[in-house]
Design a protein around this motif. Structure first.
Motif, mmCIF file in Angstrom:
data_model
loop_
_atom_site.group_PDB
_atom_site.id
_atom_site.type_symbol
_atom_site.label_atom_id
_atom_site.label_comp_id
_atom_site.label_asym_id
_atom_site.label_seq_id
_atom_site.Cartn_x
_atom_site.Cartn_y
_atom_site.Cartn_z
ATOM 1 N N ILE A 22 0.850 -1.315 -0.154
ATOM 2 C CA ILE A 22 -0.146 0.069 0.117
ATOM 3 C C ILE A 22 0.853 1.443 0.056
ATOM 4 N N LEU A 23 0.581 2.200 -1.005
ATOM 5 C CA LEU A 23 1.380 3.594 -0.670
ATOM 6 C C LEU A 23 0.202 4.434 -0.305
ATOM 7 N N VAL A 24 0.248 5.269 0.883
ATOM 8 C CA VAL A 24 -0.195 6.266 1.365
ATOM 9 C C VAL A 24 0.410 7.388 1.036
ATOM 10 N N GLY A 25 -0.141 8.223 0.213
ATOM 11 C CA GLY A 25 0.527 9.779 -0.267
ATOM 12 C C GLY A 25 1.016 10.337 0.618
ATOM 13 N N GLU A 26 0.696 10.637 1.630
ATOM 14 C CA GLU A 26 1.163 11.318 2.798
ATOM 15 C C GLU A 26 0.111 11.077 4.245
ATOM 16 N N ILE A 27 1.182 10.696 5.296
ATOM 17 C CA ILE A 27 0.456 10.492 6.322
ATOM 18 C C ILE A 27 0.245 11.960 7.129
#
Length: 580
Positions: free
Chosen positions: A404-409
């Protein structure tokens, strides 16, 4: 300019494309299923239907040319067997030829004959008729032949902004036509569609792409408008348009990016998709109302100019070895940190590209989706309808992903769900805005994430910056000043035997001495000692010391190695890094 606008012409163009697909089918060149496959790819990635069918090996270029000729009633010519007179070539400026990917081949009775590769693009003919002030006759030509002819007849020369502006100054009718304050919306639309405005905007895009700009800034001031490009991270002022042209240009940009042309008091966001010199370019457009008018910033996403390969991003061989070890972890969180514009997204996508194979399901959630990569499931964030990182992450976990890639936390909620995903066996990538790798721990704790969860899930933190590379064309050895050493807390003894280089400044680098950028990295890999310190909530300096002992090279040291190797300058290292 090949700009995707929702107009009546677009409807006509789409109809022609459907008819063209049917014609290929009727001639027995392709099947219905092959047309549907090509149209699906075109919808997702853009491009010409014929080119897509050729890339899929369903048709040949000769078959496409034959079908187009019959379909459009156009003559097919072989420009490689011609010798086009210079007086004909001079009828089309360099920039226009490259912008529209055309070659003029003859003139008769004030009708200019041009060879083009995209016969279905009706906007090209309409634009050229306005820009060149001639009737236009189009003939078909092989795409590769046009590319080679451009190199032959228009070699690396492009009409400059200065030439264009001198043309405007001498055009009295144009000056007369654009007087006024443009309060009337219909008048605004009319001005935005005027040939000089379309030409100026088109050349601005071309100029920005040729200069490898990442952003275009078009700003309103009391005495006129200012145009600047961000090139290699630095803003450079360009020739600004005449003051009367400013508002029509602003309106033109808003029209083609899908914004409300009548709204001038509220910020707006839009998007432009265009094709410059055969290359697809995405522009993310933002307007901001200011005291003297609207300020516009356009981010250029040139998908063909970015390498999504870890080997080309500036990692040393030792750093690459560490990166591959990190990426082969079965689960956990890998964070990339740094300020806006430091190349975090490119690094993440290069990592995903390395991991991308048929046996791995990768889902990304981003704001915005910057790169299209085959094999990745990519989700666009849309907060206005409640599609944020946290809600997307919950849905993604039900889609059986491996990575999974989360663009930004951005907050505690998205951080918590990312941790949950890693604890349930997923490899999670994301970004944070922190100054260096050890500081990331403090940032997560500030988001109210429990230290034991950070220690249990985070596998590595990669902090990065982009430094400008010395121009290879004017690179020279030099002796740095004492001030240069002092800025980096170095002494002559520290650099004994080292050679230093800089760019003298030449036409190839616009007299800056720099051409292109490279990454410098600080990779903190978790081990038992660092995890223990995190659980004990030790301060950042203690964690940094433990990370150095574990082999972490700081950003500054990484930059100095690049300078010692003649890739960048001491000034760039001092500008982008701090002493820790």
């Amino acid at each position: 300019m090949h700009i995707k606008e929702k107009t009546k012409i677009d409807v006509k163009t789409e109809a022609k494309k459907r008819l063209f697909g049917q014609l290929l089918k009727d001639k027995g060149f392709v099947t219905e299923e092959q047309i549907k496959e090509a149209l699906a790819i075109q919808k997702q990635k853009g491009g010409l239907l014929g080119d897509i069918l050729i890339s899929l090996h369903y048709v040949t270029n000769n078959q496409i040319m034959q079908a187009l000729s019959e379909h459009m009633g156009l003559e097919v010519v072989d420009i490689e067997t011609m010798e086009i007179p210079s007086e004909i070539i001079h009828l089309v400026p360099h920039a226009i030829a490259h912008l529209y990917h055309i070659i003029p081949i003859g003139m008769q009775d004030n009708i200019l004959t041009i060879a083009q590769e995209d016969a279905l693009n009706f906007e090209t003919i309409d634009d050229l008729r306005l820009l060149l002030k001639h009737s236009i006759k189009s003939v078909l030509c092989n795409k590769n032949s046009v590319t080679r002819a451009l190199e032959k007849y228009y070699p690396r020369k492009h009409e400059s902004m200065e030439q264009l502006l001198s043309e405007f100054k001498g055009d009295a009718s144009y000056t007369e036509a654009i007087k006024g304050e443009y309060i009337d919306i219909e008048e605004l639309k009319k001005m935005a569609d005027a040939a000089p405005v379309k030409k100026w905007v088109g050349l601005m895009f071309l100029d920005a792409v040729l200069n490898k700009a990442s952003d275009i800034h078009f700003e309103a001031f009391e005495d006129g408008f200012r145009l600047r490009y961000r090139i290699d991270g630095m803003l450079h002022e360009k020739i600004s348009p005449p003051k009367p042209l400013g508002i029509p240009i602003t309106s033109r940009i808003k029209v083609i990016s899908g914004m409300d042309i009548s709204e001038r008091k509220l910020p707006q966001d839009g998007r432009i998709q265009l094709n410059v010199g055969g290359k697809p370019i995405d522009l993310r457009v933002s307007t901001l109302p200011t005291k003297y008018g609207e300020s516009i910033v356009m981010r250029l996403l040139n998908k063909t100019a970015v390498s999504l390969n870890l080997d080309t991003l500036g990692f040393t061989s030792e750093e690459l070895e560490v990166m591959y070890q990190i990426l082969n972890k079965p689960n956990g969180i890998i964070l990339v940190t740094g300020p806006t514009g430091s190349g975090k997204t490119t690094t993440l996508y290069a990592a995903l590209n390395y991991l991308n194979d048929i046996g791995t399901k990768i889902i990304t959630t981003e704001d915005p989706v910057e790169y299209d990569v085959d094999g990745l499931i990519q989700v666009q964030i849309n907060p206005s309808i409640g599609v944020n990182f946290a809600s997307c992450l919950r849905a993604i976990l039900r889609q059986d992903p491996d990575i999974i890639l989360v663009g930004e936390i951005r907050d505690e909620e998205s951080a918590r769900i990312a941790i949950q995903a890693s604890l349930t066996g997923h490899l999670v990538f994301s970004t944070l805005h922190t100054n260096d790798s050890p500081t990331t721990v403090t940032r997560l704790i500030d988001m109210e994430i429990k230290p034991y969860l950070i220690a249990a899930t985070v596998e590595a933190v990669i902090s990065q910056r982009l430094v400008r590379k010395i121009c290879a064309s004017c690179k020279e050895e030099y002796e740095p000043s004492e001030q240069s050493f002092m800025e980096l807390n170095l002494t002559r003894e520290d650099v004994a035997g080292k050679k230093f280089f800089r760019g003298k400044g030449c036409n190839n680098c616009n007299k800056t001495g720099y051409k292109g950028r490279m990454g410098i990295y600080e990779i903190m890999v978790m081990n038992n000692e660092i995890r223990r310190l995190i659980i004990e909530q030790s301060n950042t300096n203690v964690i940094r010391t433990a990370a150095k002992k574990n082999g972490m090279n700081t950003l500054r040291n990484c930059g100095l190695v690049a300078a010692y190797n003649g890739l960048t300058t001491l000034h760039e290292v001092a500008r982008e890094t701090i002493l820790v």
